[in-house]
Design an enzyme around this catalytic site. Sequence first.
Site, mmCIF file in Angstrom:
data_model
loop_
_atom_site.group_PDB
_atom_site.id
_atom_site.type_symbol
_atom_site.label_atom_id
_atom_site.label_comp_id
_atom_site.label_asym_id
_atom_site.label_seq_id
_atom_site.Cartn_x
_atom_site.Cartn_y
_atom_site.Cartn_z
ATOM 1 C CB CYS A 108 -1.345 4.814 1.875
ATOM 2 S SG CYS A 108 0.395 5.259 2.025
ATOM 3 C CB THR A 109 -1.669 9.119 -0.738
ATOM 4 O OG1 THR A 109 -3.070 8.960 -0.494
ATOM 5 C CG2 THR A 109 -1.465 10.199 -1.797
ATOM 6 N N GLY A 110 1.170 8.347 -0.480
ATOM 7 C CA GLY A 110 2.585 8.644 -0.694
ATOM 8 C C GLY A 110 3.554 7.583 -0.225
ATOM 9 C CG ASN A 111 5.154 3.343 0.258
ATOM 10 O OD1 ASN A 111 6.236 2.991 -0.196
ATOM 11 N ND2 ASN A 111 4.486 2.604 1.125
ATOM 12 C CB THR A 112 5.780 8.942 3.535
ATOM 13 O OG1 THR A 112 4.614 9.762 3.477
ATOM 14 C CG2 THR A 112 6.594 9.067 2.247
ATOM 15 C CB CYS A 113 1.744 8.240 6.647
ATOM 16 S SG CYS A 113 2.456 9.867 6.427
ATOM 17 N NE ARG A 114 -3.137 7.104 4.729
ATOM 18 C CZ ARG A 114 -4.015 7.598 3.869
ATOM 19 N NH1 ARG A 114 -5.309 7.462 4.096
ATOM 20 N NH2 ARG A 114 -3.618 8.206 2.774
ATOM 21 C CG ASP A 130 -2.654 10.931 4.628
ATOM 22 O OD1 ASP A 130 -1.741 10.612 5.417
ATOM 23 O OD2 ASP A 130 -2.437 11.341 3.466
#
Length: 163
Positions: free
Chosen positions: A8-14, A122
């Site tokens: 994903c983008t930041g590797n903190t959620c999805r 997101d």
Amino acid sequence: MVRVLFVCTGNTCRSPMAETLLRDLIRRENRDDKIITISAGVAAWNDIPASCQAQETMKMQGIDLSKHRARSLTPELVYAADLVLTMTEAHKQAVLLMVPEAMGKVHTIREFAEGETGDVTDPYGASVAEYKRCADEISSYLLKSWEKLQKLDRSDEGEITSA
């Protein structure tokens, strides 16, 4: 052993939710010796914990995400993975820009599950309810993909083929 990389983008959620949701499914199905999961972000800051909402969402499902630390996507991670599942088409294109020869093993999670285009939105900065909706969507794709994931096998060239 098959390695599945979620991006994903930041590797903190999805992607960490997808990683741990699949890991939990693997554990429940006694497939621990067959599939390894990992996640990374195309714009991640290394060592950042998962968002509080992602941790809370996973906790409600009995999954501990507190030890997760974000990692940046690298070519080495892509090369080491047998299957790369991205949350969006833009993430897929970022992976392929980084490692063009990964074309056959990179898919959006929805494309892999349903054969259709579409992104997982997101939830960053949203409520726990929105994170839960996102986790439910990811879970749905993982369940739809489960049979295909179990059949993944390495060919002689190192590419993933469906058995």
